[in-house]
Write a protein that holds these residues in place. Structure first.
Motif, PDB file in Angstrom:
ATOM      1  N   VAL A 144       0.863  -1.187   0.000  1.00  0.00           N
ATOM      2  CA  VAL A 144       0.000   0.000   0.000  1.00  0.00           C
ATOM      3  C   VAL A 144       0.897   1.234   0.000  1.00  0.00           C
ATOM      4  N   MET A 145       0.921   1.932  -1.132  1.00  0.00           N
ATOM      5  CA  MET A 145       1.693   3.170  -1.238  1.00  0.00           C
ATOM      6  C   MET A 145       0.804   4.338  -0.833  1.00  0.00           C
ATOM      7  N   GLY A 146       0.388   4.290   0.398  1.00  0.00           N
ATOM      8  CA  GLY A 146      -0.513   5.281   0.963  1.00  0.00           C
ATOM      9  C   GLY A 146      -0.757   4.912   2.411  1.00  0.00           C
ATOM     10  N   ALA A 147      -1.909   5.289   2.935  1.00  0.00           N
ATOM     11  CA  ALA A 147      -2.233   5.015   4.332  1.00  0.00           C
ATOM     12  C   ALA A 147      -3.100   3.766   4.440  1.00  0.00           C
ATOM     13  N   LEU A 148      -2.619   2.812   5.208  1.00  0.00           N
ATOM     14  CA  LEU A 148      -3.398   1.606   5.492  1.00  0.00           C
ATOM     15  C   LEU A 148      -4.101   1.812   6.826  1.00  0.00           C
ATOM     16  N   LYS A 149      -5.408   2.184   6.750  1.00  0.00           N
ATOM     17  CA  LYS A 149      -6.174   2.475   7.957  1.00  0.00           C
ATOM     18  C   LYS A 149      -7.342   1.512   8.154  1.00  0.00           C
ATOM     19  N   CYS A 165       2.911  -4.558   3.297  1.00  0.00           N
ATOM     20  CA  CYS A 165       3.748  -3.365   3.445  1.00  0.00           C
ATOM     21  C   CYS A 165       2.886  -2.129   3.226  1.00  0.00           C
ATOM     22  N   ALA A 166       3.175  -1.076   3.965  1.00  0.00           N
ATOM     23  CA  ALA A 166       2.405   0.162   3.812  1.00  0.00           C
ATOM     24  C   ALA A 166       3.288   1.360   4.105  1.00  0.00           C
TER      25      ALA A 166
END
Length: 226
Positions: A144-149, A165-166
């Motif tokens: 995840v090339m961003g926010a994993l929420k 991976c994040a």
């Protein structure tokens, strides 16, 4: 029976028997020799004899359903032998397609919002966020090339080697294969460039810095060699 090279080799193992079938002769020749070898009293069984499990290795021969039925009949009829598995070096088109799907990496540019479920065959590279309430599932690794929420499930078909991976790792729920870890009741600081993997010794999901994956891969390679 011919005095030439044997077409059927039977080997004993700690788990039962292995039948090695020549892949350069006709199937009819195999049937004939297999029938002769199994006619020995050694393979005849009494009513209360325990089952002996057989692994059938057919080499580079493609085995049809009809062939399997014939082998099943020859090997198990009037004997205590039971076929446990087949081994073949031949990959069918269906199997090859499945292998290709598992090895592929799908790139997506999007947000996964609350209530959305996205399922991918293979690895997935998400350029975007997984918002709380959203779920991303993949049979392979998840990047995840961003926010994993929200929630993610890597190795969804049982791959315990899968990783998550994040760029920003603040999930509510992580799952790798059948092992999961819930963060819904925890307050996580926004940790950047983190990776989650399954620690098989402790049977738990561990979150580390991405650089720590080098140590994980080293240990896995060492385990594979030993």
């Amino acid at each position: 029976m011919s005095q030439g090279k044997s077409l059927v080799t039977i080997k004993g193992t700690k788990d039962g028997l292995t039948f090695l079938l020549d892949d350069r002769c006709s199937f009819e020749q195999l049937e004939h020799e297999l029938k002769e070898k199994l006619s020995s009293n050694y393979y005849k069984s009494e009513k209360d004899d325990p089952h002996v499990y057989v692994k059938v290795n057919v080499g580079n021969r493609y085995i049809t359903d009809s062939d399997r039925e014939k082998l099943e009949q020859l090997i198990t009829s009037e004997s205590h032998l039971r076929i446990d598995q087949y081994e073949s070096a031949v990959v069918t088109l269906k199997e090859a397609k499945a292998m290709e799907e598992q090895a592929q990496t799908v790139t997506m540019v999007r947000m996964i919002r609350s209530g959305q479920v996205v399922t991918i065959k293979g690895n997935v590279l998400l350029i975007g966020d997984v918002n709380p309430g959203g779920l991303l599932v993949a049979t392979g690794n998840i990047y995840v090339m961003g926010a994993l929420k929200g929630k993610v499930h890597a190795g969804s078909e049982g791959n315990e080697q899968a990783m998550i991976c994040a760029a920003v790792m603040t999930p509510t729920h992580l799952q790798i294969a059948s092992t999961w870890r819930n963060f819904a009741d925890q307050t996580l600081e926004e940790t950047q460039m983190r990776a989650a993997f399954l620690n098989k010794v402790e049977n738990e999901i561990v979150i580390e810095k991405v650089q720590g994956l080098l140590d994980v891969e080293f240990l896995r390679e060492k385990e594979a060699v030993s």
